[in-house]
Scaffold this motif. Structure first.
Motif, PDB file in Angstrom:
ATOM      1  N   VAL A  12      49.607 -17.871 -44.643  1.00 15.67           N
ATOM      2  CA  VAL A  12      49.561 -16.518 -45.204  1.00 15.67           C
ATOM      3  C   VAL A  12      49.891 -16.639 -46.689  1.00 15.67           C
ATOM      4  CG1 VAL A  12      50.527 -14.203 -45.138  1.00 15.67           C
ATOM      5  CG2 VAL A  12      50.230 -15.484 -43.013  1.00 15.67           C
ATOM      6  N   ILE A  13      48.948 -16.213 -47.540  1.00 15.72           N
ATOM      7  CA  ILE A  13      49.097 -16.375 -48.993  1.00 15.72           C
ATOM      8  C   ILE A  13      49.113 -15.011 -49.655  1.00 15.72           C
ATOM      9  CG2 ILE A  13      48.098 -17.377 -51.073  1.00 15.72           C
ATOM     10  CD1 ILE A  13      46.618 -19.350 -49.163  1.00 15.72           C
ATOM     11  N   GLU A  14      50.112 -14.802 -50.491  1.00 11.68           N
ATOM     12  CA  GLU A  14      50.219 -13.587 -51.296  1.00 11.68           C
ATOM     13  C   GLU A  14      50.032 -14.005 -52.752  1.00 11.68           C
ATOM     14  OE1 GLU A  14      51.265  -9.457 -52.054  1.00 11.68           O
ATOM     15  OE2 GLU A  14      50.912 -10.450 -50.148  1.00 11.68           O
ATOM     16  N   LEU A  15      49.036 -13.436 -53.434  1.00  6.62           N
ATOM     17  CA  LEU A  15      48.816 -13.669 -54.859  1.00  6.62           C
ATOM     18  C   LEU A  15      49.381 -12.479 -55.611  1.00  6.62           C
ATOM     19  CD1 LEU A  15      45.108 -14.816 -54.667  1.00  6.62           C
ATOM     20  CD2 LEU A  15      47.112 -16.273 -54.890  1.00  6.62           C
ATOM     21  N   ALA A  16      50.301 -12.723 -56.535  1.00 10.50           N
ATOM     22  CA  ALA A  16      50.950 -11.604 -57.204  1.00 10.50           C
ATOM     23  C   ALA A  16      51.153 -11.905 -58.684  1.00 10.50           C
ATOM     24  CB  ALA A  16      52.290 -11.308 -56.551  1.00 10.50           C
ATOM     25  N   SER A  17      50.829 -10.914 -59.504  1.00 14.47           N
ATOM     26  CA  SER A  17      51.055 -11.065 -60.940  1.00 14.47           C
ATOM     27  C   SER A  17      52.410 -10.503 -61.355  1.00 14.47           C
ATOM     28  CB  SER A  17      49.951 -10.364 -61.730  1.00 14.47           C
ATOM     29  OG  SER A  17      49.967  -8.978 -61.455  1.00 14.47           O
ATOM     30  N   ARG A  18      53.036  -9.732 -60.491  1.00 15.73           N
ATOM     31  CA  ARG A  18      54.355  -9.156 -60.793  1.00 15.73           C
ATOM     32  C   ARG A  18      55.245  -9.256 -59.556  1.00 15.73           C
ATOM     33  NH1 ARG A  18      53.651  -7.526 -65.582  1.00 15.73           N
ATOM     34  NH2 ARG A  18      52.030  -6.167 -66.333  1.00 15.73           N
ATOM     35  N   ALA A  33      56.808 -14.685 -37.635  1.00 17.43           N
ATOM     36  CA  ALA A  33      55.783 -14.658 -36.595  1.00 17.43           C
ATOM     37  C   ALA A  33      55.178 -16.047 -36.356  1.00 17.43           C
ATOM     38  CB  ALA A  33      54.681 -13.669 -36.974  1.00 17.43           C
ATOM     39  N   GLY A  34      55.654 -17.054 -37.102  1.00 20.80           N
ATOM     40  CA  GLY A  34      55.201 -18.421 -36.883  1.00 20.80           C
ATOM     41  C   GLY A  34      54.198 -18.942 -37.882  1.00 20.80           C
ATOM     42  N   ALA A  35      53.869 -18.163 -38.897  1.00 18.46           N
ATOM     43  CA  ALA A  35      52.911 -18.606 -39.919  1.00 18.46           C
ATOM     44  C   ALA A  35      53.658 -19.323 -41.044  1.00 18.46           C
ATOM     45  CB  ALA A  35      52.153 -17.407 -40.487  1.00 18.46           C
ATOM     46  N   PHE A  36      52.903 -20.008 -41.897  1.00 15.72           N
ATOM     47  CA  PHE A  36      53.463 -20.618 -43.096  1.00 15.72           C
ATOM     48  C   PHE A  36      53.168 -19.688 -44.262  1.00 15.72           C
ATOM     49  CE2 PHE A  36      53.196 -23.097 -46.960  1.00 15.72           C
ATOM     50  CZ  PHE A  36      54.408 -23.775 -46.927  1.00 15.72           C
ATOM     51  N   PRO A  37      54.206 -19.056 -44.849  1.00 16.94           N
ATOM     52  CA  PRO A  37      53.989 -18.130 -45.958  1.00 16.94           C
ATOM     53  C   PRO A  37      54.032 -18.842 -47.309  1.00 16.94           C
ATOM     54  CG  PRO A  37      56.252 -17.998 -45.247  1.00 16.94           C
ATOM     55  CD  PRO A  37      55.583 -19.020 -44.380  1.00 16.94           C
ATOM     56  N   LEU A  38      53.150 -18.443 -48.205  1.00 16.60           N
ATOM     57  CA  LEU A  38      53.132 -18.992 -49.561  1.00 16.60           C
ATOM     58  C   LEU A  38      52.898 -17.859 -50.550  1.00 16.60           C
ATOM     59  CD1 LEU A  38      53.103 -21.395 -51.524  1.00 16.60           C
ATOM     60  CD2 LEU A  38      50.631 -21.554 -51.120  1.00 16.60           C
ATOM     61  N   TRP A  39      53.812 -17.725 -51.504  1.00 11.99           N
ATOM     62  CA  TRP A  39      53.727 -16.682 -52.518  1.00 11.99           C
ATOM     63  C   TRP A  39      53.298 -17.343 -53.823  1.00 11.99           C
ATOM     64  CZ3 TRP A  39      58.431 -12.965 -53.562  1.00 11.99           C
ATOM     65  CH2 TRP A  39      58.003 -11.860 -54.295  1.00 11.99           C
ATOM     66  N   VAL A  40      52.095 -17.042 -54.297  1.00 14.50           N
ATOM     67  CA  VAL A  40      51.577 -17.618 -55.535  1.00 14.50           C
ATOM     68  C   VAL A  40      51.798 -16.605 -56.654  1.00 14.50           C
ATOM     69  CG1 VAL A  40      49.541 -18.552 -56.699  1.00 14.50           C
ATOM     70  CG2 VAL A  40      49.846 -18.923 -54.241  1.00 14.50           C
ATOM     71  N   ARG A  41      52.589 -17.003 -57.644  1.00  9.43           N
ATOM     72  CA  ARG A  41      52.944 -16.124 -58.757  1.00  9.43           C
ATOM     73  C   ARG A  41      52.267 -16.604 -60.026  1.00  9.43           C
ATOM     74  NH1 ARG A  41      54.697 -12.454 -60.085  1.00  9.43           N
ATOM     75  NH2 ARG A  41      56.592 -12.921 -61.139  1.00  9.43           N
ATOM     76  N   VAL A  53      60.909 -17.564 -48.544  1.00 11.72           N
ATOM     77  CA  VAL A  53      59.539 -18.057 -48.444  1.00 11.72           C
ATOM     78  C   VAL A  53      59.228 -18.977 -49.626  1.00 11.72           C
ATOM     79  CG1 VAL A  53      58.762 -16.022 -47.188  1.00 11.72           C
ATOM     80  CG2 VAL A  53      58.505 -16.091 -49.638  1.00 11.72           C
ATOM     81  N   MET A  54      58.267 -19.866 -49.436  1.00 13.05           N
ATOM     82  CA  MET A  54      57.863 -20.811 -50.471  1.00 13.05           C
ATOM     83  C   MET A  54      57.145 -20.073 -51.596  1.00 13.05           C
ATOM     84  SD  MET A  54      57.578 -24.029 -51.449  1.00 13.05           S
ATOM     85  CE  MET A  54      57.916 -24.932 -49.967  1.00 13.05           C
ATOM     86  N   VAL A  55      57.505 -20.404 -52.844  1.00 13.75           N
ATOM     87  CA  VAL A  55      56.876 -19.786 -54.012  1.00 13.75           C
ATOM     88  C   VAL A  55      56.212 -20.874 -54.840  1.00 13.75           C
ATOM     89  CG1 VAL A  55      57.261 -18.494 -56.134  1.00 13.75           C
ATOM     90  CG2 VAL A  55      58.568 -17.923 -54.085  1.00 13.75           C
ATOM     91  N   LEU A  56      54.946 -20.672 -55.154  1.00 11.27           N
ATOM     92  CA  LEU A  56      54.222 -21.535 -56.076  1.00 11.27           C
ATOM     93  C   LEU A  56      54.126 -20.757 -57.382  1.00 11.27           C
ATOM     94  CD1 LEU A  56      52.573 -24.030 -56.795  1.00 11.27           C
ATOM     95  CD2 LEU A  56      50.590 -22.912 -55.755  1.00 11.27           C
ATOM     96  N   ASP A  57      54.904 -21.173 -58.373  1.00  9.08           N
ATOM     97  CA  ASP A  57      55.013 -20.443 -59.633  1.00  9.08           C
ATOM     98  C   ASP A  57      54.050 -21.041 -60.654  1.00  9.08           C
ATOM     99  OD1 ASP A  57      55.752 -19.059 -61.888  1.00  9.08           O
ATOM    100  OD2 ASP A  57      57.901 -19.344 -61.576  1.00  9.08           O
ATOM    101  N   LEU A  58      52.985 -20.317 -60.951  1.00 12.53           N
ATOM    102  CA  LEU A  58      51.970 -20.776 -61.892  1.00 12.53           C
ATOM    103  C   LEU A  58      52.095 -20.114 -63.263  1.00 12.53           C
ATOM    104  CD1 LEU A  58      48.855 -20.722 -59.532  1.00 12.53           C
ATOM    105  CD2 LEU A  58      50.314 -22.661 -60.125  1.00 12.53           C
ATOM    106  N   ARG A  59      53.206 -19.417 -63.502  1.00 10.47           N
ATOM    107  CA  ARG A  59      53.326 -18.643 -64.738  1.00 10.47           C
ATOM    108  C   ARG A  59      53.224 -19.496 -65.991  1.00 10.47           C
ATOM    109  NH1 ARG A  59      58.539 -15.393 -63.806  1.00 10.47           N
ATOM    110  NH2 ARG A  59      59.096 -17.379 -62.885  1.00 10.47           N
TER     111      ARG A  59
END
Length: 75
Positions: A12-18, A33-41, A53-59
């Motif tokens: 499950v990937i969330e792409l967020a600018s803020r 729920a058993g998924a692997f969450p990834l927050w891409v910033r 949750v895991m955060v991939l910070d691309l700022r």
């Protein structure tokens, strides 16, 4: 975005600018729920609480690309 995989946990990937607390809540729900969450910033603002949750910070990378772009009207 959700990527369903038959042999591994769903991704499950969330792409967020803020930063958005609702994003952390959604990803924590997915994790529980058993998924692997990834927050891409990629935008502005810091994340104080990721909800575990895991955060991939691309700022910094995005800033570097934007800084390398020529200004409008220049060659």
């Amino acid at each position: 975005m959700v990527i369903c995989t038959p042999l591994l946990p769903d991704l499950v990937i969330e792409l967020a600018s803020r930063p958005n607390p609702a994003s952390a809540q959604k990803l924590a729900f997915a994790r529980d729920a058993g998924a692997f969450p990834l927050w891409v910033r990629f935008g502005e603002g810091d994340i104080d609480n990721t909800g575990g949750v895991m955060v991939l910070d691309l700022r910094e990378a995005v800033r570097g690309v934007c800084d390398a772009q020529p200004s409008a009207g220049t060659s």
